[in-house]
Structure formats: C-alpha cells, structure tokens
Design an enzyme around this catalytic site. Structure first.
Site, PDB file in Angstrom:
ATOM      1  N   TYR A  39       0.698  -0.680  -0.292  1.00 58.60           N
ATOM      2  CA  TYR A  39       0.432   0.357   0.139  1.00 58.60           C
ATOM      3  C   TYR A  39       1.042   1.061   0.015  1.00 58.60           C
ATOM      4  O   TYR A  39       1.571   2.034   1.192  1.00 58.60           O
ATOM      5  CB  TYR A  39      -1.249  -0.172   1.433  1.00 58.60           C
ATOM      6  CG  TYR A  39      -2.427  -0.962   1.440  1.00 58.60           C
ATOM      7  CD1 TYR A  39      -2.359  -1.634   0.487  1.00 58.60           C
ATOM      8  CD2 TYR A  39      -2.356  -1.685   2.596  1.00 58.60           C
ATOM      9  CE1 TYR A  39      -2.941  -2.809   0.224  1.00 58.60           C
ATOM     10  CE2 TYR A  39      -3.685  -2.246   3.094  1.00 58.60           C
ATOM     11  CZ  TYR A  39      -3.400  -2.906   1.730  1.00 58.60           C
ATOM     12  OH  TYR A  39      -4.502  -4.549   1.620  1.00 58.60           O
ATOM     13  N   HIS A 118      -0.361 -11.874   0.650  1.00 61.56           N
ATOM     14  CA  HIS A 118      -0.950 -11.103  -0.089  1.00 61.56           C
ATOM     15  C   HIS A 118      -2.285 -11.632  -0.698  1.00 61.56           C
ATOM     16  O   HIS A 118      -3.209 -11.793  -1.371  1.00 61.56           O
ATOM     17  CB  HIS A 118      -0.318  -9.647  -0.142  1.00 61.56           C
ATOM     18  CG  HIS A 118      -1.599  -8.787  -0.176  1.00 61.56           C
ATOM     19  ND1 HIS A 118      -0.469  -7.246  -0.412  1.00 61.56           N
ATOM     20  CD2 HIS A 118      -2.598  -7.841  -0.344  1.00 61.56           C
ATOM     21  CE1 HIS A 118      -1.605  -6.176  -0.459  1.00 61.56           C
ATOM     22  NE2 HIS A 118      -3.094  -6.873  -1.049  1.00 61.56           N
ATOM     23  N   SER A 197     -13.105  -4.870   2.086  1.00 59.09           N
ATOM     24  CA  SER A 197     -13.655  -4.337   1.420  1.00 59.09           C
ATOM     25  C   SER A 197     -15.601  -4.691   1.589  1.00 59.09           C
ATOM     26  O   SER A 197     -16.200  -4.974   0.867  1.00 59.09           O
ATOM     27  CB  SER A 197     -13.510  -4.582  -0.192  1.00 59.09           C
ATOM     28  OG  SER A 197     -12.773  -4.099  -0.985  1.00 59.09           O
ATOM     29  N   LEU A 199     -17.813  -2.826   3.029  1.00 61.02           N
ATOM     30  CA  LEU A 199     -18.210  -2.168   2.289  1.00 61.02           C
ATOM     31  C   LEU A 199     -18.491  -1.771   1.011  1.00 61.02           C
ATOM     32  O   LEU A 199     -19.357  -0.800   0.233  1.00 61.02           O
ATOM     33  CB  LEU A 199     -18.096  -0.380   2.464  1.00 61.02           C
ATOM     34  CG  LEU A 199     -18.064   0.020   4.063  1.00 61.02           C
ATOM     35  CD1 LEU A 199     -17.249   0.782   4.631  1.00 61.02           C
ATOM     36  CD2 LEU A 199     -19.711  -0.334   4.567  1.00 61.02           C
ATOM     37  N   GLY A 200     -18.189  -2.631  -0.660  1.00 63.57           N
ATOM     38  CA  GLY A 200     -17.830  -2.749  -1.952  1.00 63.57           C
ATOM     39  C   GLY A 200     -17.120  -1.962  -1.847  1.00 63.57           C
ATOM     40  O   GLY A 200     -17.668  -0.838  -3.021  1.00 63.57           O
ATOM     41  N   ARG A 201     -16.182  -1.111  -1.389  1.00 62.50           N
ATOM     42  CA  ARG A 201     -15.229   0.183  -1.821  1.00 62.50           C
ATOM     43  C   ARG A 201     -15.871   0.848  -1.612  1.00 62.50           C
ATOM     44  O   ARG A 201     -15.696   2.054  -2.269  1.00 62.50           O
ATOM     45  CB  ARG A 201     -14.671  -0.351  -2.796  1.00 62.50           C
ATOM     46  CG  ARG A 201     -13.535  -1.476  -3.128  1.00 62.50           C
ATOM     47  CD  ARG A 201     -12.831  -1.623  -4.270  1.00 62.50           C
ATOM     48  NE  ARG A 201     -12.509  -3.095  -4.526  1.00 62.50           N
ATOM     49  CZ  ARG A 201     -10.803  -3.380  -4.320  1.00 62.50           C
ATOM     50  NH1 ARG A 201     -10.630  -2.261  -3.816  1.00 62.50           N
ATOM     51  NH2 ARG A 201     -10.607  -4.221  -4.234  1.00 62.50           N
ATOM     52  N   PHE A 203     -19.306   1.532  -2.660  1.00 67.65           N
ATOM     53  CA  PHE A 203     -20.458   1.770  -3.494  1.00 67.65           C
ATOM     54  C   PHE A 203     -22.122   0.934  -2.257  1.00 67.65           C
ATOM     55  O   PHE A 203     -22.599   1.816  -2.768  1.00 67.65           O
ATOM     56  CB  PHE A 203     -20.588   0.560  -4.078  1.00 67.65           C
ATOM     57  CG  PHE A 203     -21.311   0.613  -5.303  1.00 67.65           C
ATOM     58  CD1 PHE A 203     -21.435   1.949  -6.043  1.00 67.65           C
ATOM     59  CD2 PHE A 203     -22.584  -0.302  -5.255  1.00 67.65           C
ATOM     60  CE1 PHE A 203     -22.666   1.440  -7.059  1.00 67.65           C
ATOM     61  CE2 PHE A 203     -23.667  -0.580  -5.812  1.00 67.65           C
ATOM     62  CZ  PHE A 203     -23.874   0.838  -6.953  1.00 67.65           C
TER      63      PHE A 203
HETATM   64  N1  NAP Z   1      -5.964  -9.054   0.937  1.00 64.63           N
HETATM   65  C1  NAP Z   1      -6.249  -7.801  -0.386  1.00 64.63           C
HETATM   66  O1  NAP Z   1      -6.000  -8.270  -0.835  1.00 64.63           O
HETATM   67  C2  NAP Z   1      -7.042  -6.799  -0.282  1.00 64.63           C
HETATM   68  C3  NAP Z   1      -7.905  -6.233  -0.535  1.00 64.63           C
HETATM   69  C4  NAP Z   1      -8.609  -4.994  -0.646  1.00 64.63           C
HETATM   70  C5  NAP Z   1      -8.658  -3.826   0.209  1.00 64.63           C
HETATM   71  N2  NAP Z   1      -8.100  -4.970   1.631  1.00 64.63           N
HETATM   72  C6  NAP Z   1      -8.017  -3.862   2.791  1.00 64.63           C
HETATM   73  O2  NAP Z   1      -9.743  -4.062   3.170  1.00 64.63           O
HETATM   74  C7  NAP Z   1      -9.139  -2.726   3.656  1.00 64.63           C
HETATM   75  C8  NAP Z   1     -10.703  -2.454   3.362  1.00 64.63           C
HETATM   76  O3  NAP Z   1     -11.071  -2.152   2.581  1.00 64.63           O
HETATM   77  P1  NAP Z   1     -11.430  -1.109   0.987  1.00 64.63           P
HETATM   78  O4  NAP Z   1     -11.280  -0.264   2.017  1.00 64.63           O
HETATM   79  O5  NAP Z   1     -10.952  -1.946  -0.633  1.00 64.63           O
HETATM   80  O6  NAP Z   1     -13.305  -1.221   0.915  1.00 64.63           O
HETATM   81  P2  NAP Z   1     -14.053  -1.102   1.715  1.00 64.63           P
HETATM   82  O7  NAP Z   1     -14.188  -1.003   3.354  1.00 64.63           O
HETATM   83  O8  NAP Z   1     -15.369  -1.675   1.467  1.00 64.63           O
HETATM   84  O9  NAP Z   1     -14.986   0.589   1.661  1.00 64.63           O
HETATM   85  C9  NAP Z   1     -13.916   1.934   1.714  1.00 64.63           C
HETATM   86  C10 NAP Z   1     -14.103   2.538   1.495  1.00 64.63           C
HETATM   87  O10 NAP Z   1     -15.632   3.451   1.624  1.00 64.63           O
HETATM   88  C11 NAP Z   1     -16.030   4.347   1.496  1.00 64.63           C
HETATM   89  N3  NAP Z   1     -16.524   4.696   3.640  1.00 64.63           N
HETATM   90  C12 NAP Z   1     -15.917   3.699   4.377  1.00 64.63           C
HETATM   91  N4  NAP Z   1     -17.358   4.238   5.288  1.00 64.63           N
HETATM   92  C13 NAP Z   1     -17.696   4.816   5.015  1.00 64.63           C
HETATM   93  C14 NAP Z   1     -19.234   5.028   4.765  1.00 64.63           C
HETATM   94  N5  NAP Z   1     -19.739   5.082   6.090  1.00 64.63           N
HETATM   95  N6  NAP Z   1     -19.938   6.029   4.632  1.00 64.63           N
HETATM   96  C15 NAP Z   1     -19.626   5.994   3.284  1.00 64.63           C
HETATM   97  N7  NAP Z   1     -18.426   5.814   3.183  1.00 64.63           N
HETATM   98  C16 NAP Z   1     -17.271   5.042   4.053  1.00 64.63           C
HETATM   99  C17 NAP Z   1     -14.443   5.088   2.294  1.00 64.63           C
HETATM  100  O11 NAP Z   1     -13.906   6.001   2.526  1.00 64.63           O
HETATM  101  P3  NAP Z   1     -12.747   7.319   2.674  1.00 64.63           P
HETATM  102  O12 NAP Z   1     -11.753   6.732   2.561  1.00 64.63           O
HETATM  103  O13 NAP Z   1     -13.200   8.928   1.745  1.00 64.63           O
HETATM  104  O14 NAP Z   1     -13.513   7.715   4.367  1.00 64.63           O
HETATM  105  C18 NAP Z   1     -13.733   4.533   0.808  1.00 64.63           C
HETATM  106  O15 NAP Z   1     -13.579   5.077  -0.147  1.00 64.63           O
HETATM  107  C19 NAP Z   1      -8.585  -2.257   3.417  1.00 64.63           C
HETATM  108  O16 NAP Z   1      -8.456  -0.397   4.245  1.00 64.63           O
HETATM  109  C20 NAP Z   1      -7.730  -2.872   3.391  1.00 64.63           C
HETATM  110  O17 NAP Z   1      -7.064  -3.075   4.720  1.00 64.63           O
HETATM  111  C21 NAP Z   1      -7.209  -6.041   1.143  1.00 64.63           C
END
Ligand code: NAP
Length: 309
Positions: A39, A118, A197, A199-201, A203
């Site tokens: 990252y 990873h 993810s 929260l569907g990133r 979405f």
């Molecule tokens: N192992 C892997 O290959 C892999 C891949 C992807 C992710 N990850 C891990 O999983 C973690 C989370 O995944 P992710 O960040 O991809 O996706 P996520 O948690 O599904 O979504 C993150 C997104 O949602 C927004 N968000 C969060 N909470 C919200 C809320 N309550 N209301 C509205 N929007 C909200 C964030 O905005 P803001 O950031 O603008 O606050 C960001 O744009 C990462 O930090 C990482 O540690 C691992």
C-alpha cells in the site's frame, strides 16, 4: 489502505486526520489494524507505524502483508488476472525474509501480530513461501501468519507446513465467492476469516451514483463494477440495502457491515476509512441487530453487474 493508496489519489493526503482516525478506532474498541507493504508502496505502513507509536502499539492487533510488489508486471490482484498493471506477485522465500525486516522498521515494532501472504505467487510453490513465513514466527517477528485470496486447496497445502491463523478475502453483500467453500472450511478449522472491502469499496454505503462521482486517479475507475453502465445497474443493490436500513433505523454502511458480521463470530470485517464520521458510522454496525427477515432480504439481493477486478 485508502489512507495512502488506491482511492482518491488526486486529493492531498491528510495524515493528521488519518492518524486521528486510527486513534479514534482504538478508542472505540476496534483492535485489528490491517496494512500491507504494497500500500503506497510502504507509505501505509509508515503511517500506521507513526499512529501506533507513543504507547498505542499494544492496543492494536497489527496485521501486515507481503507478496504483492508494486511497479512490476505479472499476475496481479485478481485470480490470475492483470487488473492492476502496476502490481506483480513475489512469493520467493528470500523476498519474505527481506520484506519482514522492512515492515517491522516502518511499523516501528519488533513484531507484527499477523503476517499475511497478500497473494499466492503462481511461480513459487505455496509450501516454499509459507515455509519462509513460518520462519518469521520462529524468529518472533510475527506472532501468527495468514493467507489472502486463496482456495481451500491452497489453505490445505499451507496448513501442512504451518498453522493458518486467518484468511483474508473480499466478502460483502455484492461479493460472496467465499460463502460456498472457503468460509465453511475456515469455520470448520478454527481459521479466522477477515472480509476485505466489506463496504463494496464504498459503493454499498451509497457513496456513488455515477462513474463521474469517482475521484480522478481513483483505482475504482479501473474496476468493472464501477464502469458507468454497470454502476447504474448496481444502484438497484444499494436501493435495496437502503430499504433495509430505513426499516432497521441504521445507515446503509451499517447494514452492509452487520450482514458481514452475521456470517459468524469468527468473521472479522476490515472496513476502510480515512473519515472520522464514517468511522463512527461503521462502529455503530456492531450494535445493529438484523432479524431473520432482514438477513433473508439481504441474502436475496440481485447479483452485481461486472466482475470484481
Ligand atoms: N487482501 C487484499 O487483497 C485487500 C484488498 C483490498 C482491501 N484490503 C483491506 O481491506 C480494507 C478495506 O477495504 P477497502 O478500503 O477496499 O473497501 P471498503 O472498506 O469496502 O470501502 C472503503 C471505502 O468506503 C468509504 N467508506 C467507509 N465507510 C463509509 C461510510 N460509513 N459511509 C460512506 N462511505 C464509507 C471509504 O471512504 P473514505 O476512505 O473516503 O473515508 C472508502 O472509499 C483495506 O483498508 C485493506 O486493509 C485488502
């Protein structure tokens, strides 16, 4: 991840707020802090290291990852896909041995609580990579080791070498690939499942109604589900999540997380945010109680348009 990489890269980084968010998470009782050397690369581990310095390290279950290398070509994020041209895999034992040292230095600690692979490198037998990860445990540099985005077969092969503590894979209302095989296997074997993810990133939280809402240079602009037509079709999913949210008296993000939490006690979602108000919102998901009817409605959501990567 989103604090220093992947999303919203055109906006200036706000480390002060990001560090405050990590502190707030610990104060709210969240413990698992997930990062990776990829990252940034490296910037996220440095940020987490700074956030946990000054007495907070012991309050966190600190997890990082190895095995994805930015800036090289090769099979990358998706299963055998090259969705992210800037990332390649490296599961060579010497890479693991070197990488743990860099991670510990950036994280300002003498050990991580969880060291994760990873992605499996298709060019290196998993037994070899996992053997090197097991060496980090023997050396006291990692307390436990975990996998990410793996099949049951790969988990079994790793387990034959050293116990697998956790499996991190995408799991959310619109990504359920782990439900038929990997999650039941993990539950049966006492392996924690860490949905990424959830929260569907963003979405599923209702953040985006159009492709144009996505910031420039945002990784999501490359993902099939966020392309204009797919995104428009996928709004039907968010609409249904919102209906459940209104009925339950919660936010869509809380419903998305509550559904993931409802998959079992050994399922530990990793929502990502750099925004204080979203963090509070997400923390509230732990108090949301979904009825059997709510869960049935969520289970019956339409399939998303577009693949993950
Ligand atoms: N192992 C892997 O290959 C892999 C891949 C992807 C992710 N990850 C891990 O999983 C973690 C989370 O995944 P992710 O960040 O991809 O996706 P996520 O948690 O599904 O979504 C993150 C997104 O949602 C927004 N968000 C969060 N909470 C919200 C809320 N309550 N209301 C509205 N929007 C909200 C964030 O905005 P803001 O950031 O603008 O606050 C960001 O744009 C990462 O930090 C990482 O540690 C691992």
């Amino acid at each position: 991840m989103g604090m220093t990489a992947s999303y919203d890269m055109a906006a200036p980084r706000d480390d002060v707020t990001s560090i405050a968010v990590i502190h707030q998470a610990l104060d709210l009782g969240m413990t698992l802090i997930d990062t990776a050397d990829a990252y940034g690369p490296y910037t996220n581990e440095r940020l987490v290291g700074e956030a946990l310095s000054g007495g907070r390290r012991e309050r966190a279950v600190l997890a990082t990852k190895v095995g994805l290398v930015m800036g090289v070509s090769g099979p990358s994020y998706g299963p055998g896909a090259s969705a992210s041209p800037g990332a390649g895999r490296n599961g060579r034992p010497e890479h693991v041995r070197e990488s743990i040292e860099g991670s510990l230095q950036r994280l300002r600690t003498d050990h991580v609580d969880l060291y994760q692979l990873h992605r499996v490198d298709p060019e290196v037998p998993i037994e070899e990579t996992w053997g090197a990860m097991a060496e980090t445990v023997a050396a006291g540099k990692a307390l436990r080791i975990g996998l990410s985005e793996v099949s049951v077969e790969e988990i079994k092969r790793a387990q034959a070498v050293h116990p697998v503590t956790s499996v991190q894979s995408e799991l959310s209302l619109w990504t359920r690939d782990a439900l038929p095989e990997v999650l039941p296997y993990c539950k049966e074997r006492g392996i924690a499942f860490l949905p990424f993810s959830p929260l569907g990133r963003g979405f599923l939280a209702g953040r985006f109604t159009s492709f144009d809402d996505l910031p420039q240079d945002d990784f999501r602009r490359q993902l099939p589900r966020f392309q204009q037509d797919a995104l428009r079709a996928n709004l039907a999913i968010v609409g249904r999540v919102r209906e459940v949210a209104d009925r339950v008296g919660a936010t869509p993000a809380q419903i998305a997380l509550a559904w993931v939490l409802a998959q079992g006690r050994d399922v530990v979602p990793i929502p990502g945010t750099k925004t204080p108000k979203y963090l509070l919102d997400n923390a509230g998901a732990a108090d949301v109680v979904l009825s059997a009817a709510d869960i049935a409605d969520l289970d019956a959501l339409p399939q998303p348009e577009g693949t993950r990567y």
